[in-house]
Design an enzyme around this catalytic site. Structure first.
Site, PDB file in Angstrom:
ATOM      1  N   HIS A   1      42.686  41.282  39.292  1.00  0.00           N
ATOM      2  CA  HIS A   1      42.231  39.909  38.004  1.00  0.00           C
ATOM      3  C   HIS A   1      41.599  41.617  37.169  1.00  0.00           C
ATOM      4  CE1 HIS A   1      39.228  40.765  40.924  1.00  0.00           C
ATOM      5  NE2 HIS A   1      39.399  39.610  42.330  1.00  0.00           N
TER       6      HIS A   1
ATOM      7  N   HIS B   1      38.147  45.284  43.000  1.00  0.00           N
ATOM      8  CA  HIS B   1      37.712  44.537  42.239  1.00  0.00           C
ATOM      9  C   HIS B   1      36.609  44.910  41.986  1.00  0.00           C
ATOM     10  CE1 HIS B   1      35.758  40.368  42.682  1.00  0.00           C
ATOM     11  NE2 HIS B   1      34.870  40.885  41.257  1.00  0.00           N
TER      12      HIS B   1
ATOM     13  N   ASP C   1      44.690  34.803  43.851  1.00  0.00           N
ATOM     14  CA  ASP C   1      43.403  34.601  43.518  1.00  0.00           C
ATOM     15  C   ASP C   1      43.121  33.714  44.766  1.00  0.00           C
ATOM     16  OD1 ASP C   1      41.010  35.761  44.484  1.00  0.00           O
ATOM     17  OD2 ASP C   1      40.257  36.696  42.422  1.00  0.00           O
TER      18      ASP C   1
ATOM     19  N   HIS D   1      42.726  34.461  49.686  1.00  0.00           N
ATOM     20  CA  HIS D   1      41.702  34.356  50.787  1.00  0.00           C
ATOM     21  C   HIS D   1      42.160  32.959  51.433  1.00  0.00           C
ATOM     22  CE1 HIS D   1      39.778  37.185  48.298  1.00  0.00           C
ATOM     23  NE2 HIS D   1      40.217  36.938  47.096  1.00  0.00           N
TER      24      HIS D   1
HETATM   25 ZN   LIG Z   1      39.582  37.398  45.691  1.00  0.00          ZN
END
Ligand SMILES: [Zn+2]
Length: 459
Positions: free
Chosen positions: A251, A193, A324, A72
């Site tokens: 994740h 996610h 991440d 990000h």
């Molecule tokens: Zn992320």
């Protein structure tokens, strides 16, 4: 363009770790000669000698440059926190040579125009090669389907990101029919996610009742609970099995999800999974000492989960490591629980951190190239990347497996200037990095005057 002979290297791929020599011819890998083959006297082709700059790696590990498919970089819309220039530079210093940026920017990347806008922002300003994921919404499956008709080589994005549950960025897909359409997309990977929104809302409501505005950070894994993750991941896996989706679960944080993914892969071999260094390093106990600095979504779970994730790293249930990398300013983190944004910066140390975990747990080091470059290159169909093979792009990372270092604030390249890893000691500092055959990092420092990253292509 240079020609290099990288000698006395410990060449590490997903298949072997062997002493040898690798040549760089212009922007590509020329050849690889392993010492064991040379001893047997059957080298496939002679080692070149004329016109090459020889670099003695002194036995250090040489592996393919890292591909981080989960970053990000906050551009556009949140460039006070981070931007493509600053964060890609940090990535390069961490041995990562390709990144894929997530769509929860402002505006969100949910149209082809928005993907193109981000490409033009990254052009000339990225120190690594770069690509983008497009975000799914309740209403854009048609746009994505249309874009995919161009075929893989004309593709403008790597994969489709779905927030099954909310995170920062407000791209929640909660319509059943939209989810069904997205999971039915063919020839593209669906990144999910997974955190169940209803479960989190209920947990948050209870916490507010009890603590008002003064919710302790130690409650983060209680609010963003194990159950929220398991519920959402179970649904994603079930749908992906039913529809044959090429699903990538982002994740993963719990032992239960790792077990479910292990089982789901038997039914649908296109299912893959990611975790990040954060979940391999921290446990829920760290919320009492680090608080906001480890507030990330999903939350860090228990030491039992960390053990299970380390095992899943070893046995291949976890396919990739995504950092991440999700920076926020310390001033933003310095807020009460509900106002404190989730996400932590990490990309500069993702590779050494996971390397350290592998050393601690005696996990074969051949897992590292698989996790950091090979699997991602295959999954996203990245052209010319990810493997140490003749003809591939000479994106190379050299790490010193026998050295250790402590993460210091002054060495961080992030715009936000902090890391939850400060003070932690890791193995395998990144020493040298090549990008398209050019030496871009030497002795742990950037050696070129300006960024040379290119847009990634698909095959
Ligand atoms: Zn992320």
């Amino acid at each position: 363009m240079g020609r290099y002979l990288l000698e006395n290297a410990t060449i590490l791929t997903g298949e072997y770790m062997e002493e040898g020599i690798l040549s760089v011819d212009g922007d590509r890998i020329g050849g690889i000669w392993l010492k064991k083959d040379l001893k047997e006297g059957t080298p496939s082709s002679p080692i070149p000698s004329e016109g090459y700059e020889r670099i003695d790696l002194g036995g250090k590990i040489l592996l393919a440059g890292g591909i981080d498919a989960h970053v990000h970089f906050r551009e556009p819309g949140m460039t006070g926190k981070a931007d493509f220039f600053t964060e890609s530079r940090a990535a390069l210093l961490g041995g990562i040579t390709s990144v894929f940026d997530m769509p929860n920017t402002n505006p969100p990347t949910v149209s082809i125009e928005a993907v193109r806008d981000k490409k033009s922002m990254a052009r000339g300003r990225s120190w690594t090669d770069y690509g983008f994921h497009i975000g799914a919404t309740n209403s854009n499956a048609g746009i994505i389907t249309e874009a995919l008709r161009k075929g893989v080589s004309g593709r403008e994005f790597a994969a489709v990101k779905v927030f099954m549950g909310s995170s920062t960025g407000n791209m929640l897909v909660d319509s059943e029919s939209a989810l069904g359409e997205i999971f039915s997309l063919k020839d593209v990977r669906i990144l999910v996610h997974c955190e169940d929104e209803a479960t989190i809302r209920e947990n948050l409501r209870k916490a507010c009742e009890q603590y008002g505005e003064d919710i302790p950070f130690t409650l983060h894994p209680v609010i963003r609970s194990r159950k929220a993750c398991i519920r959402s991941t179970a649904k994603a896996l079930e749908t992906a099995i039913a529809k044959g989706t090429a699903l990538h679960v982002l994740h993963v944080t719990t032992a239960e999800e790792a077990e479910m993914i292990r089982a789901a892969k038997i039914h649908n071999p296109l299912i893959t999974a990611e975790t990040s260094a954060n979940y391999l390093l921290f446990t829920d106990a760290d919320y009492s000492s680090l608080g906001a600095k480890v507030k990330c979504n999903p939350s860090v779970k228990s030491s039992r989960d960390r053990e299970a994730l380390r095992e899943a790293l070893r046995d291949g249930v976890i396919d990739t490591i995504g950092s991440d990398h999700a920076p926020h300013l310390l001033s933003e983190k310095d807020a009460p629980y509900r106002k404190c944004p989730s996400g932590v910066p990490s990309i500069q140390h993702s590779l050494p951190a996971v390397f350290t975990v592998c050393m601690e747990e005696d996990i074969p080091l051949t897992r590292i190239p698989s996790l950091f470059s090979e699997k991602a290159a295959s999954m996203f169909g990245i052209s010319g990347k990810g493997f140490l093979r003749p003809g591939m792009d000479a994106d190379l990372t050299v790490i010193d497996k026998d050295a250790i270092f402590t993460v210091r604030k002054e060495d961080l390249a992030y715009k936000c200037g902090w890391s939850p890893y400060e003070g932690m000691t890791f193995s395998a500092p990144v020493q040298t990095v090549f990008l398209h055959g050019e030496k871009v990092v030497g002795d742990g420092h950037i050696t070129i005057p300006s960024p040379t990253g290119k847009e990634l292509l698909y095959r």
